[in-house]
Design a protein around this motif. Structure first.
Motif, mmCIF file in Angstrom:
data_model
loop_
_atom_site.group_PDB
_atom_site.id
_atom_site.type_symbol
_atom_site.label_atom_id
_atom_site.label_comp_id
_atom_site.label_asym_id
_atom_site.label_seq_id
_atom_site.Cartn_x
_atom_site.Cartn_y
_atom_site.Cartn_z
ATOM 1 N N GLY A 54 0.919 -1.323 0.111
ATOM 2 C CA GLY A 54 0.020 -0.061 0.023
ATOM 3 C C GLY A 54 0.882 1.304 -0.207
ATOM 4 O O GLY A 54 0.673 2.230 -1.012
ATOM 5 N N VAL A 55 1.938 1.316 0.610
ATOM 6 C CA VAL A 55 3.070 2.411 0.907
ATOM 7 C C VAL A 55 3.645 2.424 -0.396
ATOM 8 O O VAL A 55 3.596 3.616 -0.914
ATOM 9 C CB VAL A 55 3.920 2.371 1.967
ATOM 10 N N LEU A 56 3.976 1.597 -0.953
ATOM 11 C CA LEU A 56 4.831 1.466 -2.160
ATOM 12 C C LEU A 56 4.048 1.984 -3.240
ATOM 13 O O LEU A 56 4.374 2.890 -4.167
ATOM 14 C CB LEU A 56 5.324 0.031 -2.684
ATOM 15 N N LEU A 57 2.874 1.599 -3.627
ATOM 16 C CA LEU A 57 1.863 1.980 -4.566
ATOM 17 C C LEU A 57 1.392 3.418 -4.682
ATOM 18 O O LEU A 57 1.228 4.166 -5.615
ATOM 19 C CB LEU A 57 0.715 1.001 -4.942
ATOM 20 N N ALA A 58 1.347 3.941 -3.074
ATOM 21 C CA ALA A 58 1.258 5.423 -3.005
ATOM 22 C C ALA A 58 2.233 6.111 -3.205
ATOM 23 O O ALA A 58 2.214 7.349 -3.619
ATOM 24 C CB ALA A 58 0.613 5.502 -1.596
ATOM 25 N N ARG A 59 3.316 5.648 -3.015
ATOM 26 C CA ARG A 59 4.519 6.585 -3.219
ATOM 27 C C ARG A 59 5.110 6.663 -4.655
ATOM 28 O O ARG A 59 5.858 7.443 -5.109
ATOM 29 C CB ARG A 59 5.768 5.937 -2.189
ATOM 30 N N LEU A 60 5.116 5.347 -5.335
ATOM 31 C CA LEU A 60 5.588 5.538 -6.715
ATOM 32 C C LEU A 60 4.899 6.501 -7.644
ATOM 33 O O LEU A 60 3.467 6.474 -7.749
ATOM 34 C CB LEU A 60 5.636 4.047 -7.237
ATOM 35 N N GLY A 119 -1.444 1.304 4.647
ATOM 36 C CA GLY A 119 -0.466 1.555 3.776
ATOM 37 C C GLY A 119 -0.537 2.612 2.862
ATOM 38 O O GLY A 119 0.309 3.373 2.713
ATOM 39 N N GLU A 120 -1.570 2.730 2.117
ATOM 40 C CA GLU A 120 -1.880 3.559 1.318
ATOM 41 C C GLU A 120 -1.829 4.983 1.616
ATOM 42 O O GLU A 120 -1.428 5.949 1.148
ATOM 43 C CB GLU A 120 -2.994 3.224 0.164
ATOM 44 N N ARG A 121 -2.705 4.962 2.724
ATOM 45 C CA ARG A 121 -2.724 6.425 3.555
ATOM 46 C C ARG A 121 -1.611 6.711 3.934
ATOM 47 O O ARG A 121 -1.225 8.198 3.721
ATOM 48 C CB ARG A 121 -3.778 6.264 4.669
ATOM 49 N N ALA A 122 -0.712 6.084 4.566
ATOM 50 C CA ALA A 122 0.417 6.356 5.227
ATOM 51 C C ALA A 122 1.634 6.979 4.070
ATOM 52 O O ALA A 122 2.328 7.755 4.106
ATOM 53 C CB ALA A 122 1.014 5.248 5.876
ATOM 54 N N GLY A 123 1.299 6.156 2.751
ATOM 55 C CA GLY A 123 2.282 6.422 1.659
ATOM 56 C C GLY A 123 1.969 7.653 1.003
ATOM 57 O O GLY A 123 2.684 8.389 0.449
ATOM 58 N N ARG A 124 0.664 8.308 1.137
ATOM 59 C CA ARG A 124 0.273 9.309 0.593
ATOM 60 C C ARG A 124 0.379 10.596 1.396
ATOM 61 O O ARG A 124 0.476 11.529 0.940
ATOM 62 C CB ARG A 124 -1.251 9.498 0.208
ATOM 63 N N GLN A 125 0.971 10.350 2.709
ATOM 64 C CA GLN A 125 1.306 11.545 3.616
ATOM 65 C C GLN A 125 2.696 12.322 3.031
ATOM 66 O O GLN A 125 3.516 11.346 2.737
ATOM 67 C CB GLN A 125 1.506 11.071 5.075
ATOM 68 N N ARG A 126 2.695 13.407 2.910
ATOM 69 C CA ARG A 126 4.033 13.877 2.610
ATOM 70 C C ARG A 126 4.722 14.768 3.856
ATOM 71 O O ARG A 126 4.494 15.214 4.646
ATOM 72 C CB ARG A 126 3.650 15.013 1.525
#
Length: 126
Positions: A54-60, A119-126
């Motif tokens: 989730g983090v990875l796909l949000a950050r890429l 994970g996606e939500r965490a990955g979208r945090q900047r």
């Protein structure tokens, strides 16, 4: 950025798969379970892997290196997570201990979906 060729993609997926599989093996060895016990290592592996994807796909981004997604996502996290072991464990538990099997099955699916979302939500945090 130009797309890499198939041999390079397959190479990074294979390399990542080795890394992820070794991580999964290490967790399974560190936290073994008996035939009628809750498989904590597999549960943790899949939930952690879903959070990480989730983090990875949000950050890429489209500007990320084109080999990052196949190396990290398909390779490392694909090799790390193990839904085939989850299915086998669920089937074995069903014959040994029905309640543990149902808790494991539904708990894993619920926790994995929640972990990917968080994970996606965490990955979208900047």
């Amino acid at each position: 950025m130009a797309q890499p060729g198939l041999p390079r993609i397959l190479g990074v997926v294979a390399l990542g798969g080795i890394v992820g599989s070794l991580g999964r093996y290490g967790l399974a060895e560190a936290f073994p379970h008996g035939p009628a016990e809750f498989p904590w290592a597999t549960f943790a592996t899949n939930v952690l892997g879903c959070f990480a994807i989730g983090v990875l796909l949000a950050r890429l981004t489209p500007r990320s290196h084109p080999l990052l997604r196949p190396f990290l996502g398909t390779g490392i996290l694909g090799g790390f997570t193990t839904f085939s072991t989850f299915a086998v464990d669920s089937g074995k538990l069903l014959h040994e201990h029905v309640v543990v099997a149902l808790v494991y099955f539904f708990g894993t699916v619920t926790a994995a979906l929640l972990a990917a979302t968080l994970g996606e939500r965490a990955g979208r945090q900047r």
